[in-house]
Scaffold this active site. Structure first.
Site, PDB file in Angstrom:
ATOM      1  N   TYR A 127       7.633 -12.794  -7.274  1.00 27.62           N
ATOM      2  CA  TYR A 127       8.378 -12.550  -6.040  1.00 27.62           C
ATOM      3  C   TYR A 127       7.552 -12.949  -4.821  1.00 27.62           C
ATOM      4  CZ  TYR A 127      10.082  -9.905  -2.021  1.00 27.62           C
ATOM      5  OH  TYR A 127      10.487  -9.545  -0.758  1.00 27.62           O
ATOM      6  N   TRP A 152       8.311  -2.433   2.480  1.00 29.44           N
ATOM      7  CA  TRP A 152       8.727  -1.051   2.242  1.00 29.44           C
ATOM      8  C   TRP A 152       9.957  -0.697   3.073  1.00 29.44           C
ATOM      9  CZ3 TRP A 152       4.454   2.952   0.862  1.00 29.44           C
ATOM     10  CH2 TRP A 152       3.475   2.357   0.054  1.00 29.44           C
TER      11      TRP A 152
END
Length: 285
Positions: A127, A152
């Site tokens: 990723y 996040w």
């Protein structure tokens, strides 16, 4: 400020843009569907540019399933690299400024000081590598771009850590959460607001920028704050990364230095816990 088109508008950040645009009554902003604006369909993208003539193209579309990317490398690279290449080419042809969302996962995470924009990017998973190559292709094709690395992300929309913890906390009396991975929880609504501020500034100081909320937390700290703020009675047990095996490696430390974006655009960034309170209160409504 000219027309704005948001690609990937059904994701959580895209939905934050919709919410904020409506609240702030931002004119001339468009949210084409995934079918209308598929990053892998060049002809469809071309029609989007012909229809909306964007001065700014905000790319929220991405393959973000970190563990699945290890097995689905081809599609991850197609979306996160080839898709960005298609979008960048059309931005170049149509004199549109690209605002592209990237990730803190471009860093290895083996140091314990906040990463700035000139630090070497060394992803530890597929990723992260796909997102890094997406950045590189945008830089190679464009002069007018803002690449914004974040991490996040959570919000009232989509699937994210906050909503997962609230769900699990309501179902279980005890949870184990990783305590040795450190970063900064980022409220997607704050990121959307920052991007609108950049557009409104009409700045030509293009390049890579870092944005997250202020402060530092582990996933354990994040979970504890979620349960405390929401009043969810659950016992949280801190564990090490090796106790929770995942397909993809994660950076142990992915805190980013936000000095550049704050100084360039005179932006004040909220503390992560303060923004978490706002989000949880909205989820309770």
């Amino acid at each position: 400020m000219g027309n704005i088109v948001v690609f990937g508008s059904s994701g959580q950040l895209g939905q934050c843009f919709k919410n904020l645009a409506e609240k702030e009554q931002i004119p001339c902003i468009y949210f084409p569907s995934e079918a209308e604006a598929n990053l892998l369909d060049y002809d469809a993208l071309k029609k989007v540019f012909e229809t909306y003539k964007p001065m700014y193209s905000i790319n929220c579309a991405a393959y973000t399933a970190v563990d699945k990317a290890e097995d689905e490398q081809e599609i991850a690279f197609k979306v996160n690299k080839t898709g960005v290449e298609n979008l960048a080419r059309l931005c170049a042809e149509n004199d549109s400024t690209l605002i592209h969302i990237s990730t803190d996962f471009v860093f290895k995470g083996d140091k314990s000081t906040p990463r700035n924009e000139v630090d070497a990017a060394k992803p530890v998973n597929v990723y992260g590598q796909t997102k890094l190559e997406g950045e590189q292709v945008a830089e190679a094709l464009l002069k007018r771009y803002f690449i914004i690395r974040t991490g996040w992300l959570y919000s009232e929309y989509g699937n994210n850590f906050v909503k997962t913890m609230l769900k699990l906390g309501a179902e279980r009396g005890e949870l184990k959460v990783i305590a040795d991975q450190t970063g900064t929880p980022t409220y997607a609504m704050d990121l959307a607001g920052c991007i609108f501020d950049i557009i409104k500034s009409k700045s030509t100081r293009y390049g890579i920028y870092h944005y997250s909320n202020e402060g530092i937390a582990s996933w354990y700290d994040f979970a504890m704050a979620i349960f405390e703020i929401s009043g969810t009675p659950v016992k949280v047990i801190p564990i090490k990364t090796e106790e929770y095996i995942t397909k993809a490696l994660r950076p142990a430390y992915s805190v980013m230095d936000k000095s550049k974006i704050k100084n360039t655009f005179s932006i004040e960034i909220p503390y992560w816990r303060d923004s978490l309170v706002i989000c949880i209160n909205k989820l309770k409504q």
